[in-house]
Design a protein around this motif. Sequence first.
Motif, PDB file in Angstrom:
ATOM      1  N   ALA A   1       0.866  -1.183   0.000  1.00 18.96           N
ATOM      2  CA  ALA A   1       0.000   0.000   0.000  1.00 18.96           C
ATOM      3  C   ALA A   1       0.901   1.230   0.000  1.00 18.96           C
ATOM      4  N   VAL A   2       0.551   2.211  -0.836  1.00 16.29           N
ATOM      5  CA  VAL A   2       1.279   3.484  -0.885  1.00 16.29           C
ATOM      6  C   VAL A   2       0.381   4.536  -0.246  1.00 16.29           C
ATOM      7  N   ASN A   3       0.899   5.156   0.823  1.00 19.51           N
ATOM      8  CA  ASN A   3       0.130   6.150   1.582  1.00 19.51           C
ATOM      9  C   ASN A   3       0.782   7.519   1.411  1.00 19.51           C
ATOM     10  N   ILE A   4       0.059   8.477   0.840  1.00 23.68           N
ATOM     11  CA  ILE A   4       0.592   9.836   0.701  1.00 23.68           C
ATOM     12  C   ILE A   4       0.373  10.558   2.032  1.00 23.68           C
ATOM     13  N   LEU A   5       1.485  11.011   2.634  1.00 20.64           N
ATOM     14  CA  LEU A   5       1.410  11.515   4.008  1.00 20.64           C
ATOM     15  C   LEU A   5       0.847  12.931   4.092  1.00 20.64           C
ATOM     16  N   SER A   6       0.160  13.178   5.220  1.00 17.93           N
ATOM     17  CA  SER A   6      -0.418  14.496   5.497  1.00 17.93           C
ATOM     18  C   SER A   6       0.264  15.101   6.728  1.00 17.93           C
ATOM     19  N   ASN A   7      -0.161  16.309   7.084  1.00 17.36           N
ATOM     20  CA  ASN A   7       0.437  16.958   8.270  1.00 17.36           C
ATOM     21  C   ASN A   7       0.187  16.168   9.547  1.00 17.36           C
ATOM     22  N   ALA A   8      -0.771  15.243   9.517  1.00 17.58           N
ATOM     23  CA  ALA A   8      -0.993  14.389  10.694  1.00 17.58           C
ATOM     24  C   ALA A   8       0.171  13.418  10.901  1.00 17.58           C
ATOM     25  N   HIS A   9       1.028  13.285   9.873  1.00 20.86           N
ATOM     26  CA  HIS A   9       2.116  12.287   9.935  1.00 20.86           C
ATOM     27  C   HIS A   9       3.492  12.915  10.139  1.00 20.86           C
ATOM     28  N   MET A  10       3.539  14.197  10.454  1.00 23.46           N
ATOM     29  CA  MET A  10       4.832  14.878  10.612  1.00 23.46           C
ATOM     30  C   MET A  10       5.757  14.113  11.571  1.00 23.46           C
ATOM     31  N   ASP A  11       5.178  13.581  12.637  1.00 19.72           N
ATOM     32  CA  ASP A  11       6.012  12.941  13.670  1.00 19.72           C
ATOM     33  C   ASP A  11       6.464  11.529  13.297  1.00 19.72           C
ATOM     34  N   VAL A  12       5.847  10.925  12.298  1.00 15.10           N
ATOM     35  CA  VAL A  12       6.174   9.517  12.028  1.00 15.10           C
ATOM     36  C   VAL A  12       7.125   9.327  10.846  1.00 15.10           C
ATOM     37  N   VAL A  13       7.370  10.395  10.059  1.00  8.73           N
ATOM     38  CA  VAL A  13       8.200  10.219   8.856  1.00  8.73           C
ATOM     39  C   VAL A  13       9.578   9.688   9.215  1.00  8.73           C
TER      40      VAL A  13
END
Length: 170
Positions: A71-83
Amino acid sequence: MTQSIDVGLWREAMGGFLSGITVVTTRGEAGVAGTAVNAFSAVSQDPPLLLVCLDRKSRSLDAIRKSGILAVNILSNAHMDVVRRFAAKSEDDRFRDVDFFDGVTGAPVLAESVAWFDCEVHALHDGGDHEIVVGRVLDLGSNKNAAPLAYHRGNIWCLDAGAATPEQRS
Ligand SMILES: Cc1cc2nc3c(=O)[nH]c(=O)nc-3n(C[C@H](O)[C@H](O)[C@H](O)COP(=O)(O)O)c2cc1C
């Protein structure tokens, strides 16, 4: 013959390309796996194909080869901490505190993604020290109101309401 290039210049030049950030996931016998990826592109609308380029040394690539799904997930600002966590070699529990659900293939789909694509592996191509994984999209979703993350010269930016906010770097 391989023509040699200046690796520093290569990195500097490629770092000038502004991209989004994805997390590519899979699920295999060892459980869930996933990694941060910005080498992502649409390939074909009919049939629906996309590609990601993964380092031959990537554990996630190995898991995708075995499972045949991603699965390819395009990250949002909700994911800033997990990158950074999905890029850290030392991190064993990348999915800690990350909300996800199982796509139709079984691959983890991250909640609050800008968009996601649940795929079976369509083809694997030689890409030098990387492998080009072509996925055939079986299911997808989109949250057009979510603000995407961007990547440029090693910095992660949140593109929110027309303004770019850089992450706090330590
Ligand atoms: C923003 C960002 C983009 C990245 N893009 C890629 C990429 O396109 N392909 C790749 O192989 N690694 C990429 N990486 C590096 C991997 O995430 C990193 O090497 C990771 O530790 C690989 O994990 P794995 O071995 O568990 O698959 C990227 C890292 C970051 C922070």
